[in-house]
Scaffold this motif. Structure first.
Motif, PDB file in Angstrom:
ATOM      1  N   SER A 193     -25.632 -19.447  30.849  1.00  0.00           N
ATOM      2  CA  SER A 193     -25.715 -19.312  32.303  1.00  0.00           C
ATOM      3  C   SER A 193     -26.723 -20.289  32.887  1.00  0.00           C
ATOM      4  O   SER A 193     -26.535 -20.803  33.997  1.00  0.00           O
ATOM      5  CB  SER A 193     -26.105 -17.865  32.671  1.00  0.00           C
ATOM      6  OG  SER A 193     -27.435 -17.577  32.301  1.00  0.00           O
ATOM      7  N   ALA A 215     -19.853  -7.197  31.406  1.00  0.00           N
ATOM      8  CA  ALA A 215     -20.257  -7.374  32.797  1.00  0.00           C
ATOM      9  C   ALA A 215     -20.917  -8.734  33.012  1.00  0.00           C
ATOM     10  O   ALA A 215     -20.709  -9.390  34.045  1.00  0.00           O
ATOM     11  CB  ALA A 215     -21.207  -6.249  33.212  1.00  0.00           C
ATOM     12  N   GLN A 216     -21.725  -9.177  32.014  1.00  0.00           N
ATOM     13  CA  GLN A 216     -22.353 -10.488  32.122  1.00  0.00           C
ATOM     14  C   GLN A 216     -21.301 -11.608  32.110  1.00  0.00           C
ATOM     15  O   GLN A 216     -21.399 -12.573  32.868  1.00  0.00           O
ATOM     16  CB  GLN A 216     -23.327 -10.683  30.955  1.00  0.00           C
ATOM     17  CG  GLN A 216     -24.452  -9.656  30.881  1.00  0.00           C
ATOM     18  CD  GLN A 216     -25.489  -9.866  31.953  1.00  0.00           C
ATOM     19  OE1 GLN A 216     -26.289 -10.786  31.905  1.00  0.00           O
ATOM     20  NE2 GLN A 216     -25.490  -9.002  32.938  1.00  0.00           N
ATOM     21  N   ARG A 268     -18.202 -11.318  33.140  1.00  0.00           N
ATOM     22  CA  ARG A 268     -17.520 -11.302  34.438  1.00  0.00           C
ATOM     23  C   ARG A 268     -18.372 -11.987  35.502  1.00  0.00           C
ATOM     24  O   ARG A 268     -17.848 -12.643  36.417  1.00  0.00           O
ATOM     25  CB  ARG A 268     -17.186  -9.870  34.839  1.00  0.00           C
ATOM     26  CG  ARG A 268     -16.021  -9.278  34.068  1.00  0.00           C
ATOM     27  CD  ARG A 268     -15.545  -7.988  34.707  1.00  0.00           C
ATOM     28  NE  ARG A 268     -16.550  -6.942  34.614  1.00  0.00           N
ATOM     29  CZ  ARG A 268     -16.643  -6.079  33.599  1.00  0.00           C
ATOM     30  NH1 ARG A 268     -15.770  -6.154  32.597  1.00  0.00           N
ATOM     31  NH2 ARG A 268     -17.568  -5.150  33.586  1.00  0.00           N
ATOM     32  N   ALA A 269     -19.714 -11.826  35.402  1.00  0.00           N
ATOM     33  CA  ALA A 269     -20.594 -12.517  36.348  1.00  0.00           C
ATOM     34  C   ALA A 269     -20.498 -14.034  36.169  1.00  0.00           C
ATOM     35  O   ALA A 269     -20.488 -14.794  37.142  1.00  0.00           O
ATOM     36  CB  ALA A 269     -22.039 -12.049  36.158  1.00  0.00           C
ATOM     37  N   ALA A 309     -21.576 -15.947  39.422  1.00  0.00           N
ATOM     38  CA  ALA A 309     -22.760 -15.260  39.943  1.00  0.00           C
ATOM     39  C   ALA A 309     -23.837 -15.318  38.864  1.00  0.00           C
ATOM     40  O   ALA A 309     -24.206 -14.297  38.247  1.00  0.00           O
ATOM     41  CB  ALA A 309     -22.415 -13.820  40.314  1.00  0.00           C
ATOM     42  N   ARG A 312     -16.374 -22.799  40.868  1.00  0.00           N
ATOM     43  CA  ARG A 312     -15.883 -21.451  40.545  1.00  0.00           C
ATOM     44  C   ARG A 312     -14.442 -21.487  40.039  1.00  0.00           C
ATOM     45  O   ARG A 312     -14.133 -20.899  39.000  1.00  0.00           O
ATOM     46  CB  ARG A 312     -16.011 -20.541  41.765  1.00  0.00           C
ATOM     47  CG  ARG A 312     -17.439 -20.085  42.031  1.00  0.00           C
ATOM     48  CD  ARG A 312     -17.478 -18.920  43.008  1.00  0.00           C
ATOM     49  NE  ARG A 312     -18.835 -18.430  43.195  1.00  0.00           N
ATOM     50  CZ  ARG A 312     -19.624 -18.775  44.207  1.00  0.00           C
ATOM     51  NH1 ARG A 312     -19.178 -19.621  45.115  1.00  0.00           N
ATOM     52  NH2 ARG A 312     -20.841 -18.295  44.307  1.00  0.00           N
ATOM     53  N   ASN A 334     -27.038 -13.114  38.261  1.00  0.00           N
ATOM     54  CA  ASN A 334     -26.941 -11.738  37.755  1.00  0.00           C
ATOM     55  C   ASN A 334     -26.931 -11.663  36.230  1.00  0.00           C
ATOM     56  O   ASN A 334     -26.871 -10.563  35.671  1.00  0.00           O
ATOM     57  CB  ASN A 334     -25.659 -11.078  38.296  1.00  0.00           C
ATOM     58  CG  ASN A 334     -25.674 -10.944  39.800  1.00  0.00           C
ATOM     59  OD1 ASN A 334     -26.730 -10.781  40.399  1.00  0.00           O
ATOM     60  ND2 ASN A 334     -24.503 -11.023  40.423  1.00  0.00           N
ATOM     61  N   VAL A 335     -26.941 -12.797  35.567  1.00  0.00           N
ATOM     62  CA  VAL A 335     -26.896 -12.804  34.099  1.00  0.00           C
ATOM     63  C   VAL A 335     -28.314 -12.585  33.562  1.00  0.00           C
ATOM     64  O   VAL A 335     -29.246 -13.326  33.893  1.00  0.00           O
ATOM     65  CB  VAL A 335     -26.305 -14.127  33.578  1.00  0.00           C
ATOM     66  CG1 VAL A 335     -26.289 -14.133  32.048  1.00  0.00           C
ATOM     67  CG2 VAL A 335     -24.893 -14.312  34.127  1.00  0.00           C
ATOM     68  N   ARG A 350     -17.304 -15.188  37.790  1.00  0.00           N
ATOM     69  CA  ARG A 350     -17.436 -15.295  39.241  1.00  0.00           C
ATOM     70  C   ARG A 350     -18.463 -16.353  39.645  1.00  0.00           C
ATOM     71  O   ARG A 350     -18.683 -16.576  40.829  1.00  0.00           O
ATOM     72  CB  ARG A 350     -17.844 -13.946  39.847  1.00  0.00           C
ATOM     73  CG  ARG A 350     -16.862 -12.830  39.623  1.00  0.00           C
ATOM     74  CD  ARG A 350     -17.242 -11.625  40.476  1.00  0.00           C
ATOM     75  NE  ARG A 350     -18.620 -11.215  40.276  1.00  0.00           N
ATOM     76  CZ  ARG A 350     -19.013 -10.327  39.353  1.00  0.00           C
ATOM     77  NH1 ARG A 350     -18.124  -9.785  38.552  1.00  0.00           N
ATOM     78  NH2 ARG A 350     -20.283 -10.007  39.243  1.00  0.00           N
TER      79      ARG A 350
END
Length: 640
Positions: free
Chosen positions: A398, A364-365, A367-368, A373, A414, A376-377, A371
């Motif tokens: 990040s 999930a990290q 994927r963030a 984002a 991005r 969110n990491v 993106r």
């Protein structure tokens, strides 16, 4: 290509040994218990179909006998059809005793109609439609009654006009021309739209035609009568006419009566099974077993009714009768599965805690990051040292990417991170709108304030970036005290010109909402040039260093328009190409033609006045009387 998760592999390997033995035991029990179920279900289905057929036949026979009673009474002269009081009493009495009947009526040869109608709310209304001249509406009288224990209570009388003509209805014409009872299906009766089946009979008196008596059963009430019969839960019964239309069903889907099997919703799996069996076996009598993906085996039977080649179709899922046996088989399977689950629980918990959950969080990290984002990491400590180090390294990456994003537009960063833009020189021609904005007198202000000018510059650049982003634009670069922004790249925007104009107005309004940098910069606080046209968009630079930007005459002209704004003493200058593309030419103020360095031909330029500007008339062709309204429209020309 599908790749299994680590926890799934561990669990599957352990369960294979347990389930292989459990499945063998379960199959033996299932075959022993299900060996004779189909024969038992088929026998019970036949009994159910016979019971429903008998009850339905009795209901329709009651309709026929009611029509015959009325016909005999009028035929023998016991009550005259023209005797209003006695015929009303007769119809009312018969209707109260037959809840399934919706209408008892009589059509006269001169077009008059009288009938008793049971309404959906439990009331009874007496409807009389009188005679009229051709082309004229017929008088209508409706007397409403409310049943009370042992009697009825008159409520009110309604007088109106009606376009209903009994002479033209199928039930009247077929009944008049027939020698016996005639069944018809109709949608409209004397009280309006009410799909019903109608039994009509000709009435003769002393050898002369006296009219047609009709008895109607609402298709909705016929469905209610089927629903009230002793049909097993989960089964359905359908009454079909000779053309295959569905006249009634024991359980309408979602409360709606369907006219054909194709009208039933896809969620009505019982109706779908019945429709498939009817389509495969035609319109005769049959009893078959069809396979439904949702219900399994479904027993469908078709038998004829003694009315106009109607037939009764019943659909009974095997699970209706065999549910208890199947439930016991499922219980055995559940016990076996419970033992298997107990044996695998430890492996599941360990695999989930040690591997699956930490890896899922790391995925999930990632994927963030993909993106972009980056906020969110987070670092999530894990029990295993390798996964814990991986999470810390991801957090450090990040932070670095977040700093990198501040030096490039996010719309460009991005795609670079996602890999959809290849980092090499190149570009394409594209229609864009370019905006340049800078602070007037910034050089003199820098000489006067020195390093103290930085807060004023930061405030301006912050306002400009916010306005550009609010309109979906991309901040291309900062050039000293100037901002360059583009629209319609890298993403496409059909209204890019209007967006840029709105951003320009927003920057100007925001700057006027702030305290002036100095007294001499109070009237003009920003200068903005906006131009639309074709430019080269892409990665411009060398193989070692690139910049995603726009170059070309369109960009140069937008930069030159900032100087035009200074020459005309305004804050916003729009090129004629931008005004034309934004579609708001009539609501801008023309400044005439401007000679721009680098252009051989003069360029038409326009401006958009501020909301609080006061028109003085004159040069722009706006009279003093309507100047304020014109300026207001100009200020709001590009707003949403």
């Amino acid at each position: 290509m599908y790749r299994p998760k680590l926890a799934q592999v561990v669990v599957v390997l352990l369960l294979l040994a347990v389930l292989s033995t459990a499945a063998l035991i379960h199959l033996i029990w299932q075959r022993a218990a299900s060996e004779n179920i189909d024969e038992i279900v088929a026998s019970l289905d036949a009994q159910t179909a016979g019971s429903v057929r008998n009850d339905l036949t009795s209901t329709l026979a009651l309709v026929s006998s009611t029509a015959e009673i009325v016909r005999s009474i009028f035929f023998q002269g016991a009550i005259s059809a023209g005797d209003e009081v006695k015929r009303e009493f007769l119809f009312l009495s018969l209707l109260r005793e037959q809840p399934a009947i919706a209408w008892i009526g009589f059509g006269f040869p001169d077009g008059r109609f009288f009938g008793s109608h049971a309404t959906a709310d439990g009331r009874i209304e007496m409807v009389e439609i009188g005679a009229a001249e051709p082309g004229e509406p017929r008088p209508l009288r409706r007397d409403l009654y409310r049943p009370i224990p042992g009697d009825i209570f008159f409520e009110r009388r309604i007088k109106a006009e009606s376009a209903y003509v009994a002479l033209g209805t199928p039930w009247y014409r077929l009944g008049r021309d027939g020698n016996g009872p005639v069944w018809t299906v109709t949608d409209v009766l004397a009280n309006g739209f009410e799909p019903s089946i109608v039994l009509s009979k000709r009435v003769d008196k002393f050898g002369e035609f006296a009219g047609v008596v009709m008895v109607a059963v609402s298709l909705g009430r016929l469905s209610q009568a089927l629903e009230a019969l002793n049909i097993p839960v989960g089964s359905k019964a359908f009454v079909l006419d000779a053309r295959g239309r569905v006249l009634a069903t024991s359980q309408p889907s979602d409360g709606v009566m369907a006219a054909h099997f194709s009208d039933f919703p896809a969620s009505d799996t019982v109706a779908a099974a019945a429709a498939e069996a009817v389509a495969l076996n035609g319109g005769g009598a049959f009893r078959v077993v069809t396979q439904s993906a949702a219900l399994g085996r479904v027993f469908v039977s078709s038998s004829r009714l003694p009315f106009e080649n109607w037939r009764l179709v019943t659909a009974t899922p095997r699970s209706t009768f065999a549910g208890g046996i199947d439930e016991n088989i499922r219980r055995i399977a559940i016990v076996v599965l419970a033992l298997a689950a107990l044996a695998a629980m430890t492996a599941v918990l360990c695999a989930n805690f040690l591997f699956a959950r930490p890896l899922a969080r790391l995925a999930a990290q990632l994927r963030a990051v993909e993106r972009f984002a980056l906020e969110n990491v987070r670092h999530h400590p894990t029990f295993l040292a390798e996964l814990n180090d991986f999470s810390q390294a991801l957090k450090r990456m990040s932070v670095g990417l977040s700093a990198f994003a501040r030096y490039m537009p996010l719309d460009v960063v991005r795609p670079l991170v996602e890999g959809s833009i290849e980092p090499k020189p190149g570009g394409e021609l594209c229609e864009i709108t370019v905006l340049f904005a800078d602070l007037p007198g910034f050089t003199a202000l820098t000489e006067r304030l020195g390093p103290g000018v930085e807060p004023h510059l930061t405030r301006f650049l912050t306002i400009a970036v916010a306005a550009v982003h609010a309109e979906g634009g991309t901040v291309d670069k900062f050039i000293g005290d100037a901002v360059m922004a583009i629209w319609n790249a890298p993403g496409r925007q059909a209204d890019h010109a209007a967006r840029a104009c709105r951003a320009a107005s927003a920057i100007r309004d925001a700057m006027h909402a702030q305290p002036p940098v100095s007294a001499e910069h109070d009237e003009v606080r920003v200068r903005i040039g906006v131009n639309s046209g074709t430019a080269l968009i892409g990665n411009i630079g060398s193989s070692e260093r690139l910049s995603y930007t726009a170059i070309g005459d369109t960009v140069n002209l937008a930069s030159r328009l900032v100087g035009v704004a200074k020459e005309h003493g305004v804050e916003i200058v729009l090129s004629d190409a931008t005004v034309e593309a934004s579609g708001a030419k009539s609501r801008t103020r023309p400044l005439g033609l401007a000679t721009v360095r680098g252009k051989t031909e003069p360029v038409g330029v326009y401006t958009v006045d501020r909301l609080d500007a006061v028109s003085k008339g004159g040069g722009n062709g706006i009279d003093d009387d309507d100047g304020d309204d014109a300026r207001l429209l100009a200020a709001q020309a590009f707003r949403r």
